[in-house]
Design a protein around this motif. Sequence first.
Motif, PDB file in Angstrom:
ATOM      1  N   ILE A   1       1.231  -1.314  -0.055  1.00 43.06           N
ATOM      2  CA  ILE A   1       0.238  -0.078  -0.100  1.00 43.06           C
ATOM      3  C   ILE A   1       0.991   1.297  -0.216  1.00 43.06           C
ATOM      4  CG2 ILE A   1      -1.762  -0.849   1.112  1.00 43.06           C
ATOM      5  CD1 ILE A   1      -0.349   0.178   3.535  1.00 43.06           C
ATOM      6  N   GLN A   2       0.220   2.027  -0.903  1.00 45.24           N
ATOM      7  CA  GLN A   2       1.609   3.280  -0.491  1.00 45.24           C
ATOM      8  C   GLN A   2       0.019   4.696  -0.597  1.00 45.24           C
ATOM      9  OE1 GLN A   2       3.472   3.879  -4.376  1.00 45.24           O
ATOM     10  NE2 GLN A   2       3.546   2.064  -4.866  1.00 45.24           N
ATOM     11  N   PRO A   3      -0.802   4.799   1.107  1.00 47.69           N
ATOM     12  CA  PRO A   3      -1.141   5.632   1.062  1.00 47.69           C
ATOM     13  C   PRO A   3      -0.803   7.173   0.654  1.00 47.69           C
ATOM     14  CG  PRO A   3      -0.940   4.957   3.041  1.00 47.69           C
ATOM     15  CD  PRO A   3      -0.282   4.305   1.840  1.00 47.69           C
ATOM     16  N   GLY A   4      -2.199   7.724  -0.321  1.00 48.72           N
ATOM     17  CA  GLY A   4      -2.347   8.872  -0.469  1.00 48.72           C
ATOM     18  C   GLY A   4      -1.071   9.173  -1.802  1.00 48.72           C
ATOM     19  N   HIS A   5      -0.788   8.353  -2.706  1.00 43.34           N
ATOM     20  CA  HIS A   5      -0.578   8.172  -4.224  1.00 43.34           C
ATOM     21  C   HIS A   5      -0.902   7.718  -4.629  1.00 43.34           C
ATOM     22  CE1 HIS A   5       3.638   8.249  -1.409  1.00 43.34           C
ATOM     23  NE2 HIS A   5       3.582   9.260  -2.770  1.00 43.34           N
ATOM     24  N   VAL A   6      -1.607   7.932  -6.106  1.00 40.90           N
ATOM     25  CA  VAL A   6      -1.951   7.098  -7.338  1.00 40.90           C
ATOM     26  C   VAL A   6      -1.090   6.332  -7.751  1.00 40.90           C
ATOM     27  CG1 VAL A   6      -3.407   7.849  -9.589  1.00 40.90           C
ATOM     28  CG2 VAL A   6      -3.095   9.326  -7.811  1.00 40.90           C
ATOM     29  N   THR A   7      -1.998   5.027  -8.091  1.00 42.77           N
ATOM     30  CA  THR A   7      -0.884   4.426  -8.753  1.00 42.77           C
ATOM     31  C   THR A   7      -1.802   3.214  -9.621  1.00 42.77           C
ATOM     32  OG1 THR A   7      -1.323   2.698  -7.205  1.00 42.77           O
ATOM     33  CG2 THR A   7       0.353   3.577  -6.918  1.00 42.77           C
ATOM     34  N   ALA A   8      -1.161   2.817 -10.638  1.00 45.73           N
ATOM     35  CA  ALA A   8      -2.209   1.728 -11.794  1.00 45.73           C
ATOM     36  C   ALA A   8      -3.141   0.665 -10.740  1.00 45.73           C
ATOM     37  CB  ALA A   8      -2.218   1.454 -12.608  1.00 45.73           C
ATOM     38  N   GLU A   9      -2.365   0.112  -9.659  1.00 42.26           N
ATOM     39  CA  GLU A   9      -2.603  -1.363  -9.215  1.00 42.26           C
ATOM     40  C   GLU A   9      -3.160  -0.907  -8.950  1.00 42.26           C
ATOM     41  OE1 GLU A   9       1.969  -1.429 -10.980  1.00 42.26           O
ATOM     42  OE2 GLU A   9       1.073   0.208  -9.032  1.00 42.26           O
ATOM     43  N   ALA A  10      -3.324   0.147  -7.760  1.00 42.53           N
ATOM     44  CA  ALA A  10      -4.441   0.116  -7.108  1.00 42.53           C
ATOM     45  C   ALA A  10      -6.468   0.635  -7.700  1.00 42.53           C
ATOM     46  CB  ALA A  10      -4.371   1.483  -6.388  1.00 42.53           C
ATOM     47  N   GLY A  11      -6.055   1.387  -8.770  1.00 40.08           N
ATOM     48  CA  GLY A  11      -7.448   1.050  -9.868  1.00 40.08           C
ATOM     49  C   GLY A  11      -7.620  -0.208 -10.856  1.00 40.08           C
ATOM     50  N   GLN A  12      -6.331  -0.809 -10.560  1.00 41.92           N
ATOM     51  CA  GLN A  12      -7.434  -2.247 -11.833  1.00 41.92           C
ATOM     52  C   GLN A  12      -7.565  -3.317 -10.420  1.00 41.92           C
ATOM     53  OE1 GLN A  12      -3.552  -3.812 -12.756  1.00 41.92           O
ATOM     54  NE2 GLN A  12      -3.633  -2.475 -14.635  1.00 41.92           N
ATOM     55  N   ALA A  13      -7.080  -2.852  -9.132  1.00 45.78           N
ATOM     56  CA  ALA A  13      -7.781  -3.402  -8.009  1.00 45.78           C
ATOM     57  C   ALA A  13      -9.106  -2.881  -7.450  1.00 45.78           C
ATOM     58  CB  ALA A  13      -6.656  -3.684  -6.672  1.00 45.78           C
ATOM     59  N   ALA A  14      -9.550  -1.517  -7.231  1.00 46.85           N
ATOM     60  CA  ALA A  14     -10.593  -1.411  -7.652  1.00 46.85           C
ATOM     61  C   ALA A  14     -11.338  -1.503  -8.239  1.00 46.85           C
ATOM     62  CB  ALA A  14     -11.109   0.566  -7.042  1.00 46.85           C
ATOM     63  N   PHE A  15     -11.330  -1.655  -9.510  1.00 45.01           N
ATOM     64  CA  PHE A  15     -12.629  -2.110 -10.565  1.00 45.01           C
ATOM     65  C   PHE A  15     -12.371  -3.806 -10.146  1.00 45.01           C
ATOM     66  CE2 PHE A  15     -13.085  -4.678 -14.174  1.00 45.01           C
ATOM     67  CZ  PHE A  15     -14.164  -4.230 -15.084  1.00 45.01           C
ATOM     68  N   ALA A  16     -11.685  -4.733 -10.407  1.00 48.27           N
ATOM     69  CA  ALA A  16     -12.264  -5.751  -9.535  1.00 48.27           C
ATOM     70  C   ALA A  16     -12.933  -6.119  -7.942  1.00 48.27           C
ATOM     71  CB  ALA A  16     -10.318  -6.260  -9.458  1.00 48.27           C
ATOM     72  N   CYS A  17     -12.519  -5.610  -7.233  1.00 50.39           N
ATOM     73  CA  CYS A  17     -13.279  -5.563  -5.943  1.00 50.39           C
ATOM     74  C   CYS A  17     -14.622  -5.105  -6.715  1.00 50.39           C
ATOM     75  CB  CYS A  17     -12.889  -4.604  -4.923  1.00 50.39           C
ATOM     76  SG  CYS A  17     -11.284  -4.761  -4.610  1.00 50.39           S
ATOM     77  N   LEU A  18     -14.861  -3.863  -7.321  1.00 50.13           N
ATOM     78  CA  LEU A  18     -16.217  -3.431  -7.960  1.00 50.13           C
ATOM     79  C   LEU A  18     -17.137  -4.767  -8.725  1.00 50.13           C
ATOM     80  CD1 LEU A  18     -18.512  -1.282  -7.873  1.00 50.13           C
ATOM     81  CD2 LEU A  18     -16.866  -0.172  -9.763  1.00 50.13           C
ATOM     82  N   GLN A  19     -16.142  -5.572  -9.993  1.00 54.71           N
ATOM     83  CA  GLN A  19     -16.636  -6.374 -10.037  1.00 54.71           C
ATOM     84  C   GLN A  19     -17.712  -7.667 -10.044  1.00 54.71           C
ATOM     85  OE1 GLN A  19     -14.266  -8.168 -13.593  1.00 54.71           O
ATOM     86  NE2 GLN A  19     -15.574  -7.323 -15.058  1.00 54.71           N
ATOM     87  N   ARG A  20     -16.357  -8.260  -8.868  1.00 51.66           N
ATOM     88  CA  ARG A  20     -16.652  -9.423  -8.067  1.00 51.66           C
ATOM     89  C   ARG A  20     -18.508  -8.927  -6.757  1.00 51.66           C
ATOM     90  NH1 ARG A  20     -13.999 -13.228  -5.626  1.00 51.66           N
ATOM     91  NH2 ARG A  20     -15.092 -14.477  -4.871  1.00 51.66           N
ATOM     92  N   ALA A  21     -18.206  -7.678  -6.813  1.00 52.96           N
ATOM     93  CA  ALA A  21     -19.546  -7.587  -5.898  1.00 52.96           C
ATOM     94  C   ALA A  21     -20.397  -7.519  -7.045  1.00 52.96           C
ATOM     95  CB  ALA A  21     -18.782  -5.628  -5.159  1.00 52.96           C
ATOM     96  N   VAL A  22     -20.255  -6.360  -7.549  1.00 53.05           N
ATOM     97  CA  VAL A  22     -21.910  -6.136  -8.871  1.00 53.05           C
ATOM     98  C   VAL A  22     -21.991  -7.540  -9.119  1.00 53.05           C
ATOM     99  CG1 VAL A  22     -22.342  -5.576 -11.179  1.00 53.05           C
ATOM    100  CG2 VAL A  22     -20.954  -4.010  -9.426  1.00 53.05           C
ATOM    101  N   ASP A  23     -21.163  -8.260  -9.189  1.00 53.29           N
ATOM    102  CA  ASP A  23     -21.320  -9.866  -9.947  1.00 53.29           C
ATOM    103  C   ASP A  23     -21.920 -11.058  -8.837  1.00 53.29           C
ATOM    104  OD1 ASP A  23     -20.603  -9.963 -12.292  1.00 53.29           O
ATOM    105  OD2 ASP A  23     -18.542 -10.791 -12.122  1.00 53.29           O
ATOM    106  N   ASP A  24     -21.923 -10.514  -7.709  1.00 53.90           N
ATOM    107  CA  ASP A  24     -23.192 -10.969  -6.483  1.00 53.90           C
ATOM    108  C   ASP A  24     -23.886 -10.763  -6.151  1.00 53.90           C
ATOM    109  OD1 ASP A  24     -20.902 -13.115  -6.092  1.00 53.90           O
ATOM    110  OD2 ASP A  24     -20.227 -12.230  -4.329  1.00 53.90           O
ATOM    111  N   LEU A  25     -24.213  -9.092  -6.476  1.00 56.40           N
ATOM    112  CA  LEU A  25     -25.852  -8.170  -6.290  1.00 56.40           C
ATOM    113  C   LEU A  25     -26.310  -8.348  -7.821  1.00 56.40           C
ATOM    114  CD1 LEU A  25     -27.003  -5.800  -5.075  1.00 56.40           C
ATOM    115  CD2 LEU A  25     -25.410  -4.689  -6.978  1.00 56.40           C
ATOM    116  N   LYS A  26     -25.766  -8.731  -8.714  1.00 55.90           N
ATOM    117  CA  LYS A  26     -26.820  -9.683 -10.047  1.00 55.90           C
ATOM    118  C   LYS A  26     -27.110 -11.169 -10.063  1.00 55.90           C
ATOM    119  CE  LYS A  26     -25.206  -8.716 -13.985  1.00 55.90           C
ATOM    120  NZ  LYS A  26     -24.338  -8.022 -14.911  1.00 55.90           N
ATOM    121  N   ALA A  27     -26.471 -11.525  -8.875  1.00 58.95           N
ATOM    122  CA  ALA A  27     -27.174 -13.153  -8.306  1.00 58.95           C
ATOM    123  C   ALA A  27     -27.807 -12.921  -7.743  1.00 58.95           C
ATOM    124  CB  ALA A  27     -25.531 -13.413  -8.779  1.00 58.95           C
ATOM    125  N   GLY A  28     -28.550 -11.963  -6.580  1.00 54.80           N
ATOM    126  CA  GLY A  28     -29.294 -11.651  -5.743  1.00 54.80           C
ATOM    127  C   GLY A  28     -28.538 -12.508  -4.805  1.00 54.80           C
TER     128      GLY A  28
END
Length: 509
Positions: free
Chosen positions: A246-273
Amino acid sequence: MEQRQSDDPNETRTPASANPKSVERPGNNQSASAKQSAEQPANGQPGNEQRRREASQRHTQQRDNRQPNNRSTNQRDEHQQNTRPERESKDAQSSDNGTNQRNERNAPRNERDRNQGQRDRQQTTERETNSPEPANRLQQSPESTARVDRDNAIVREAGSPERLVIGISLGDYNGIGPEVILKALQYNRLQKICTPVIYGSMRVLNRYRNLLNLKDWNLNGAPTIAQISHKMTNVITCWPDQNQDIQPGHVTAEAGQAAFACLQRAVDDLKAGKLDALVTAPINKYNIQSEEFKFPGHTEYLAQEFDVQDNLMFMVSEQLRVGVVTGHVPLGRVRQNVTRDRIAQKLTLMMQSLRQDFGIDKPKIAVLGLNPHAGEEGLLGNEEQEIIKPLIADWRNKGQLVFGPYPADGFFGTRAYTKFDAVLAMYHDQGLIPFKAIAFEEGVNFTAGMAAVRTSPDHGTAYDIAGKNLADETSMLQAIYTAVDVARHRKEFLELEANSLKKQPIDIK
């Protein structure tokens, strides 16, 4: 449901809580005479009042069990009486030493959270014991109404055989998302009302726990949503994080990719009920961009995932609700997006949400103008004269309580918003600047118009304070509360609609 007595736009209305009102506990709003008559069962047999008292005792015990020390009210009172002489015999110096020792054991913010929770519960108990509840709940202040409603929801849910499962996506892990999530969920204090599931990384969250000194409670790692524990705060790791730093306070490409992976997994479970609602922590709209995510924010991504033509960015708090006609649109393109059809569509979504998500039977909505001073009758622009006013007139002719257009500066400056259930602004900053100035800490971003429930805090990644133990978790807590309340209220609304009487054709022979 709120009462409506007049179509007068200047009528002062007590704002409802941003969270939908929970069901009252039995016996809370009986009159004194009704209670006296109920206490006299016929033929000396146990009656409804005895059963209500037993139910009330069980609810009180469940509420008291929310205390961090797990002692009931009677146990605490007995303990306090037995130890009072001992406490009084101590001098001021030993008391100060005891206080200093407690402060050294616990982080200042953690101690504040425990004390604040105890004070809120004690104030709620004193109100219920020492003063009768007003016959008309509209006479209460919005703050007290929301607090009582939330306590009732927690007590009711504690005895429910089934709790809501709330997903929480991590967001950008170099921002304040992990910090506000951990602070909101620490000590498993929300287990009584829901089962939290964090879509993120156990490794990242443990590093923030060490960094923020939040190590006195445990997280439960779950490979999938089917393996979560309803007694703990769960974490589903959404990307390979073996070498993650972790690099608190810094903008990194890895953090952006991880944020999307988390969102995508959560939305999949949300759509599945498998989730009842989703709470999204802040993302960086720049580093999350990829071939799979080409959207200006969560709202637009969710609209595509749930295949809806449009949704409404709806900012809600206990004292103010604001929706916008044009969301994440550059200012130079706002005018071309302010059309009659678009305004009507947003009004429809707002009306529907106020009814089914917030329990307001006949909503009263204020519409803001586009130009300064709402156009000054055409001197500063004619959009109000040509688009907004004719539309409002049509809605009023159909019996809807829609008023305006109002100049935005004077409308918020004079607190005119307190007379309405919600406000429709024409563009992003026109609505969100006053909303965040009025309700920043407790504000929640709610996406209306979707089959699924999604909320988020009303702040961003706040890189400047990330990792410094300075972030306030209030907005995240409110986002979770709102998600729980809206999900529950929407289920009740749909059940009532399904069981309502339908008009049937009658064949007359």
